[in-house]
Design a protein around this motif. Sequence first.
Motif, PDB file in Angstrom:
ATOM      1  N   ALA A  57      10.639  31.686  10.843  1.00 26.73           N
ATOM      2  CA  ALA A  57      11.957  31.139  11.136  1.00 26.73           C
ATOM      3  C   ALA A  57      11.903  30.378  12.460  1.00 26.73           C
ATOM      4  N   SER A  58      12.804  29.435  12.608  1.00 20.90           N
ATOM      5  CA  SER A  58      12.884  28.704  13.871  1.00 20.90           C
ATOM      6  C   SER A  58      13.332  29.657  14.971  1.00 20.90           C
ATOM      7  N   PRO A  59      12.802  29.509  16.186  1.00 21.88           N
ATOM      8  CA  PRO A  59      13.204  30.376  17.292  1.00 21.88           C
ATOM      9  C   PRO A  59      14.718  30.362  17.472  1.00 21.88           C
ATOM     10  N   SER A  60      15.282  31.554  17.680  1.00 24.03           N
ATOM     11  CA  SER A  60      16.739  31.667  17.824  1.00 24.03           C
ATOM     12  C   SER A  60      17.097  32.172  19.206  1.00 24.03           C
ATOM     13  N   GLY A  61      17.114  31.259  20.155  1.00 21.13           N
ATOM     14  CA  GLY A  61      17.535  31.626  21.499  1.00 21.13           C
ATOM     15  C   GLY A  61      16.634  32.624  22.190  1.00 21.13           C
ATOM     16  N   GLY A  62      15.338  32.579  21.889  1.00 21.52           N
ATOM     17  CA  GLY A  62      14.413  33.496  22.537  1.00 21.52           C
ATOM     18  C   GLY A  62      14.515  34.925  22.053  1.00 21.52           C
ATOM     19  N   GLN A  63      15.108  35.144  20.895  1.00 24.13           N
ATOM     20  CA  GLN A  63      15.277  36.483  20.367  1.00 24.13           C
ATOM     21  C   GLN A  63      14.074  36.889  19.513  1.00 24.13           C
ATOM     22  N   SER A  82       7.374  36.860  19.917  1.00 29.76           N
ATOM     23  CA  SER A  82       6.976  35.817  20.855  1.00 29.76           C
ATOM     24  C   SER A  82       7.897  35.720  22.064  1.00 29.76           C
ATOM     25  N   ALA A  83       9.094  36.323  21.975  1.00 33.81           N
ATOM     26  CA  ALA A  83       9.986  36.320  23.142  1.00 33.81           C
ATOM     27  C   ALA A  83       9.469  37.231  24.249  1.00 33.81           C
ATOM     28  N   GLY A  84       8.476  38.072  23.929  1.00 30.06           N
ATOM     29  CA  GLY A  84       7.802  38.841  24.964  1.00 30.06           C
ATOM     30  C   GLY A  84       8.161  40.313  24.997  1.00 30.06           C
ATOM     31  N   ASN A 208      11.064  41.970  27.032  1.00 25.61           N
ATOM     32  CA  ASN A 208      11.299  41.116  28.185  1.00 25.61           C
ATOM     33  C   ASN A 208      12.694  40.512  28.073  1.00 25.61           C
ATOM     34  N   GLY A 209      13.373  40.402  29.183  1.00 23.38           N
ATOM     35  CA  GLY A 209      14.682  39.768  29.181  1.00 23.38           C
ATOM     36  C   GLY A 209      15.843  40.705  28.936  1.00 23.38           C
ATOM     37  N   GLY A 210      15.592  42.011  28.884  1.00 26.45           N
ATOM     38  CA  GLY A 210      16.710  42.953  28.763  1.00 26.45           C
ATOM     39  C   GLY A 210      16.546  43.953  27.648  1.00 26.45           C
ATOM     40  N   ASN A 211      16.979  45.189  27.903  1.00 30.08           N
ATOM     41  CA  ASN A 211      16.897  46.267  26.922  1.00 30.08           C
ATOM     42  C   ASN A 211      18.217  47.016  26.826  1.00 30.08           C
ATOM     43  N   GLU A 212      19.324  46.252  26.892  1.00 31.50           N
ATOM     44  CA  GLU A 212      20.632  46.863  26.793  1.00 31.50           C
ATOM     45  C   GLU A 212      20.754  47.624  25.470  1.00 31.50           C
TER      46      GLU A 212
END
Length: 273
Positions: A57-63, A82-84, A208-212
């Motif tokens: 799928a195309s990347p969706s906002g780094g998700q 791939s968002a890390g 990466n980028g948050g674990n809320e």
Amino acid sequence: MGWNLVMAAAQALSIAIDPAAWTQVQRIEWPGESHRVEVVQPVAGMYRTGCGDLPAASPSGGQHSFRMGEYCEQLVVLIDLSAGTSDPQLAEAFLARHEAFHVAAQMYGSKIPLEFLEIEPSLVERFAGSSAFQPLFAEVDALLAALDSGGELSCPALVGAYHALADDERRYLDYKMFWEWPAEFYAQQATFGSDTASYRNFRSKLFNGGNEGFELFVAGVEAGLILDRAMGREAWQDAVAEGRSMFDLLLGATGCSSPERGVRVRMKRVELR
């Protein structure tokens, strides 16, 4: 516990469901001869499976993305990390187990209440990572701490935290607890075993980028550990495979009645999408 991982191809893992962590393996109705789940990450924009390539799928906002279902008589999970992640190798192994459990042990091995077959997208948008659920998760943590210190289980505070939620908050949380708690407990046990401290540290900084909202998953592991002691692993996992929610079982184990659930069904086929 052993890793139960076999490298199948580049960026692919073949996952067998460990009967020590999930005692109801015999209930899984595998679609073909392979009793494993193929978990694949994309390479150059394609998921390369044993039955042909599938476009990523195309990347969706780094998700991060997760897709799963049946493909060519094989249970397959497509994951894109791939968002890390904080520890790519461990994260891949852990998430592969978590998602493989969803498709094999739940979708192809358990009954599911009709109310949990889907959820309104608006509830996910509103409540994913919400702090409103923290008091309930804190009560689950307190129940496990009480057992660890030789105390007894008591449910009034847990029930109070549950009923303090608004109706739509409870609907969202009921759905998430039904699906995520067993899968998380399985992945934690199969990956970390008794080392719950390392698991919690890993989960709190997995992405990466948050674990809320990671506390939802930790609470599921704690609920499973409580049920291990209160009911025995085979008994509570048999009940879950019959369509019971781990949260409802937790309420019963602490002496409180659980919500009424509707008709439970088996999913016959889950198309990969």
